[in-house]
Design a protein around this motif. Structure first.
Motif, mmCIF file in Angstrom:
data_model
loop_
_atom_site.group_PDB
_atom_site.id
_atom_site.type_symbol
_atom_site.label_atom_id
_atom_site.label_comp_id
_atom_site.label_asym_id
_atom_site.label_seq_id
_atom_site.Cartn_x
_atom_site.Cartn_y
_atom_site.Cartn_z
ATOM 1 N N PRO A 169 2.090 -13.730 1.125
ATOM 2 C CA PRO A 169 2.337 -13.431 2.523
ATOM 3 C C PRO A 169 0.937 -12.937 3.264
ATOM 4 C CG PRO A 169 3.255 -11.454 1.118
ATOM 5 C CD PRO A 169 2.716 -12.776 -0.001
ATOM 6 N N GLU A 170 1.022 -13.398 4.569
ATOM 7 C CA GLU A 170 -0.149 -12.857 5.364
ATOM 8 C C GLU A 170 0.233 -11.442 5.966
ATOM 9 O OE1 GLU A 170 -1.185 -16.272 7.978
ATOM 10 O OE2 GLU A 170 -1.523 -17.587 6.261
ATOM 11 N N LEU A 171 0.377 -10.477 5.223
ATOM 12 C CA LEU A 171 0.513 -9.267 5.746
ATOM 13 C C LEU A 171 -1.104 -8.386 5.844
ATOM 14 C CD1 LEU A 171 3.175 -8.566 2.841
ATOM 15 C CD2 LEU A 171 3.620 -8.248 5.237
ATOM 16 N N GLU A 172 -0.740 -7.937 7.380
ATOM 17 C CA GLU A 172 -2.250 -7.607 7.686
ATOM 18 C C GLU A 172 -2.814 -6.531 7.083
ATOM 19 O OE1 GLU A 172 -4.033 -7.099 12.093
ATOM 20 O OE2 GLU A 172 -2.213 -5.843 11.748
ATOM 21 N N TRP A 173 -2.020 -5.490 6.511
ATOM 22 C CA TRP A 173 -2.665 -4.377 5.823
ATOM 23 C C TRP A 173 -3.389 -4.794 4.391
ATOM 24 C CZ3 TRP A 173 -0.819 -3.468 0.891
ATOM 25 C CH2 TRP A 173 0.450 -4.180 0.409
ATOM 26 N N ASN A 174 -3.051 -5.978 4.054
ATOM 27 C CA ASN A 174 -3.346 -6.753 2.792
ATOM 28 C C ASN A 174 -4.624 -7.610 2.835
ATOM 29 O OD1 ASN A 174 -2.544 -8.455 -0.205
ATOM 30 N ND2 ASN A 174 -3.745 -6.406 -0.304
ATOM 31 N N LEU A 175 -5.089 -7.810 4.438
ATOM 32 C CA LEU A 175 -5.951 -9.034 4.574
ATOM 33 C C LEU A 175 -7.313 -8.235 5.202
ATOM 34 C CD1 LEU A 175 -3.596 -11.606 6.343
ATOM 35 C CD2 LEU A 175 -4.748 -11.833 4.053
ATOM 36 N N LEU A 176 -7.564 -6.939 5.397
ATOM 37 C CA LEU A 176 -8.435 -6.286 6.084
ATOM 38 C C LEU A 176 -9.325 -5.825 5.008
ATOM 39 C CD1 LEU A 176 -6.424 -4.359 8.621
ATOM 40 C CD2 LEU A 176 -7.729 -6.421 9.219
ATOM 41 N N PRO A 177 -10.654 -5.618 5.372
ATOM 42 C CA PRO A 177 -11.650 -4.984 4.680
ATOM 43 C C PRO A 177 -11.139 -3.574 4.094
ATOM 44 C CG PRO A 177 -12.667 -5.915 6.626
ATOM 45 C CD PRO A 177 -11.062 -6.000 6.695
ATOM 46 N N PRO A 178 -11.445 -3.087 2.982
ATOM 47 C CA PRO A 178 -11.125 -1.879 2.289
ATOM 48 C C PRO A 178 -11.185 -0.612 3.138
ATOM 49 C CG PRO A 178 -12.905 -2.708 1.172
ATOM 50 C CD PRO A 178 -12.456 -3.820 1.898
ATOM 51 N N GLU A 179 -12.357 -0.664 3.885
ATOM 52 C CA GLU A 179 -12.685 0.450 4.788
ATOM 53 C C GLU A 179 -11.517 0.989 6.015
ATOM 54 O OE1 GLU A 179 -15.383 -2.788 6.381
ATOM 55 O OE2 GLU A 179 -14.698 -2.042 4.442
ATOM 56 N N ARG A 180 -10.768 -0.198 6.158
ATOM 57 C CA ARG A 180 -9.763 -0.072 7.291
ATOM 58 C C ARG A 180 -8.396 0.244 6.731
ATOM 59 N NH1 ARG A 180 -11.151 -5.536 10.989
ATOM 60 N NH2 ARG A 180 -13.456 -5.312 10.877
ATOM 61 N N VAL A 181 -8.394 0.480 5.546
ATOM 62 C CA VAL A 181 -7.030 0.654 4.959
ATOM 63 C C VAL A 181 -7.105 1.529 3.755
ATOM 64 C CG1 VAL A 181 -5.173 -0.646 3.854
ATOM 65 C CG2 VAL A 181 -6.555 -2.053 5.118
ATOM 66 N N HIS A 182 -5.772 2.378 3.841
ATOM 67 C CA HIS A 182 -5.583 3.376 2.858
ATOM 68 C C HIS A 182 -4.407 2.568 2.083
ATOM 69 C CE1 HIS A 182 -6.079 6.985 0.284
ATOM 70 N NE2 HIS A 182 -4.624 7.028 0.301
ATOM 71 N N VAL A 183 -4.116 2.412 0.859
ATOM 72 C CA VAL A 183 -2.992 2.133 -0.062
ATOM 73 C C VAL A 183 -2.684 2.989 -1.219
ATOM 74 C CG1 VAL A 183 -1.846 0.197 -1.368
ATOM 75 C CG2 VAL A 183 -3.492 -0.265 0.320
ATOM 76 N N SER A 184 -1.431 3.393 -1.262
ATOM 77 C CA SER A 184 -0.861 4.404 -2.320
ATOM 78 C C SER A 184 0.273 3.933 -3.046
ATOM 79 C CB SER A 184 -0.803 5.760 -1.820
ATOM 80 O OG SER A 184 0.294 5.638 -0.735
ATOM 81 N N PHE A 185 0.539 4.302 -4.175
ATOM 82 C CA PHE A 185 1.657 4.105 -5.043
ATOM 83 C C PHE A 185 2.225 5.305 -5.409
ATOM 84 C CE2 PHE A 185 -1.324 0.518 -5.072
ATOM 85 C CZ PHE A 185 -0.853 -0.737 -5.123
#
Length: 440
Positions: free
Chosen positions: A144-160
Motif C-alpha cells: 500500500p502507498e502509505l505516505e509514512w512508509n514512502l518518505l526518506p528516513p530523515e522525515r519519519v520516525h517509526v517505533s514498535f
C-alpha cells in the motif's frame, strides 16, 4: 447498529476465523528491519494468532517461516542461521526463506526426500526500514502507498511495541478525538500542549463520513471569542491504520499507527510520525527515542523495553515495562499535582485506558455522541469481513495501493464552510508535498 456479539467477533483473529481470514488478505507491517541481522538470531513473532519465526539470511533476505521443523517439530527458535537459511539443531534439516528444505545431513547422500519437504512460509518485503508480510491467498498485491512508509528516513520516525489489548480497542482509541485533551491533559497548565488550539477549544461535535479508503472522523470545536470552528479530521484507513492530524503550527507533524493483531488479546502497535516535505526536528526525534524527563511520548522510547523478557516470547524486543502486571507505573501523587491521569506518558496513558475494553465485556459499554466514529468504523469493518466471507469481495485498499494515500487534517473553517469540501484537497495531497495550510 452493530451488536455486541458482532463487535466481539471482530477481535477474534486466529486462523479460520472470519476476521482473521479477512485480515490475511492485506500486507502486514510486522517488524522493523533492524529486528533481524544477516545470519543473526531468529526472532519469534506471532501474527493473527499464528506463531512464526523471522530471520535474515546471510545475504540479507528476510524470511518468515513456521515455528517448528517438519521432521519431529523441534523449535526453529534455536535454529542456526547459516548459509541459505535456518538449520534445525536437532537433526540439521535446513530451510530456505520459502520454507523449502535444502539439506538433511542425517539422510543418505543420494536421498531425494528433502525435495518433498516444505514448511509454512510467508513472503516478505522491505521498504524504508519496515518489513512486511502477506499471509493471504494467491499472488500478493503491491504494497500500500502509505505516505509514512514512502518518505526518506530523515522525515519519519517509526517505533514498535506490544500492548495488551485487542486490536479493535487499540485503533478505536486513536480515532476517538474526544479523549485527547482529557486523558493527556495536565493540571498545572504549564506545558505547550495545554496552550494548543485543541486544549483551548470547546467540546467536540462529530461528523463521520465513509470513504473509499475507510472512514473520516471529523470533529468540530468552538473557539473562545471566535467565529471560526476548529476542525480535526482523523482517518481510519482499511484495515488497521489510523491517522492523526498535526497538533499545532510549531509541531505540525502527522502521526498515526498500524494496529497489527498479534492474537485476540495482544496488538503490535507500529507508530509513525512524519513531516512530508522536510526532515523531522532533531529535538523531536530525541524525545521520541529517549523520552522526556523520564516520561514516554507518542513513541516507545529505548528505555521502555523490558530487558528481562525471555527470547522465546513473541516480539520480545518490543515488549515494554509498561504492562498491566506493573500497573503501567501509575503514580497517584502525580495525578494529584501535575498530570490528569497520573500515567507516565502519552502512549502509556492510551494503553492503560484502552486496556479496560479488553478486560471488561463490551456488554457494559454505554456509547454516546462522541463515539460516532467508533460506531461507524465497527459497522464498516463488520460489513467488510462479512463481504469477504460471503463472496471474497475486498475493499479497494487491498487491491489498489494508491487508495491508501490520504492525510489527517486540522484547520480553522468559517461556520458556513463544509469540511469535506474545504479540506478535501489537503487530505489527498501527493506524497511528499507540503501540508498546504497553516496548522492552527
Amino acid at each position: 447498529m452493530i451488536t455486541v456479539e458482532e463487535t466481539d467477533s471482530l477481535t477474534r483473529v486466529g486462523p479460520g476465523t472470519p476476521t482473521g481470514e479477512y485480515l490475511r488478505q492485506f500486507w502486514l507491517p510486522f517488524m522493523g528491519s533492524d529486528a533481524v541481522e544477516p545470519g543473526g538470531e531468529p526472532f519469534p513473532v506471532r501474527l493473527l494468532g499464528e506463531d512464526l519465526i523471522a530471520f535474515r539470511r546471510e545475504d540479507g533476505l528476510v524470511g518468515l517461516v513456521d515455528v517448528a521443523c517438519a521432521h519431529r517439530r523441534a523449535p526453529l527458535l534455536y535454529a542456526r542461521n547459516e548459509g541459505c537459511g535456518l538449520r534445525c539443531v536437532y537433526h540439521g534439516w535446513q530451510y530456505d526463506i520459502d520454507g523449502q528444505c535444502t539439506d538433511m545431513p542425517a539422510e543418505p547422500v543420494n536421498s531425494r526426500f528433502k525435495k518433498h519437504i516444505k514448511i509454512k512460509a510467508y513472503p516478505c518485503r522491505e521498504r524504508n526500514g519496515v518489513v512486511w508480510t502477506y499471509m493471504g491467498n494467491g499472488e500478493p498485491p503491491e504494497l500500500p502507498e502509505l505516505e509514512w512508509n514512502l518518505l526518506p528516513p530523515e522525515r519519519v520516525h517509526v517505533s514498535f511495541r506490544v500492548q495488551e489489548t485487542d486490536w479493535l480497542s487499540a485503533y478505536e482509541g486513536e480515532i476517538d478525538s474526544a479523549h485527547a485533551p482529557i486523558l493527556h491533559g495536565r493540571l498545572d497548565k504549564t506545558s505547550k500542549r495545554s496552550r494548543t488550539t485543541m486544549a483551548r477549544s470547546g467540546r467536540p461535535i462529530f461528523d463521520v463520513m465513509q470513504q473509499p479508503f475507510g472512514v473520516s472522523v471529523g470533529a468540530r470545536r468552538q473557539l473562545p471569542d471566535s467565529d471560526e470552528l476548529y476542525w480535526r479530521v482523523n482517518q481510519f484507513v482499511m484495515p488497521f491504520y489510523t491517522l492523526v492530524p498535526p497538533k499545532s503550527e510549531e509541531w505540525a507533524e502527522l502521526t498515526g499507527h498500524a494496529w497489527i493483531p498479534i492474537d485476540d488479546t495482544h496488538t503490535l502497535a507500529v507508530g509513525f510520525t512524519y513531516l512530508p516535505d522536510q526532515p523531522l526536528k532533531e529535538r523531536m526525534v530525541d524525545v521520541f527515542t529517549h523520552g522526556y524527563r523520564g516520561r514516554e511520548t507518542g513513541h516507545a522510547s529505548e528505555h521502555a523495553q523490558d530487558p528481562d523478557v525471555p527470547h522465546n516470547v513473541p516480539y520480545w524486543k518490543y515488549v515494554t515495562k509498561y504492562m498491566r502486571a506493573g500497573n503501567y507505573l501509575f503514580d497517584y501523587s502525580l495525578q494529584q499535582t501535575t498530570y490528569f491521569s497520573g500515567l507516565p506518558g502519552l502512549w502509556v496513558q492510551d494503553v492503560a485506558a484502552q486496556n479496560g475494553a479488553q478486560a471488561v465485556p463490551r456488554t457494559f459499554e454505554n456509547l454516546t455522541s462522541s463515539d460516532a466514529g467508533i460506531v461507524v468504523v465497527r459497522q464498516v469493518m463488520r460489513d467488510c469481513v462479512e463481504a469477504y466471507a460471503d463472496s471474497g469481495e475486498l475493499p479497494s485498499t487491498a487491491t489498489d495501493p494508491s487508495v491508501s494515500r490520504v492525510r489527517a487534517v486540522a484547520a480553522l473553517l468559517k461556520r458556513d464552510e463544509v469540511w469535506v469540501d474545504a479540506l478535501g484537497e489537503f487530505m489527498f495531497k501527493p506524497v511528499g508535498d507540503p501540508l498546504g495550510y497553516t496548522v492552527p
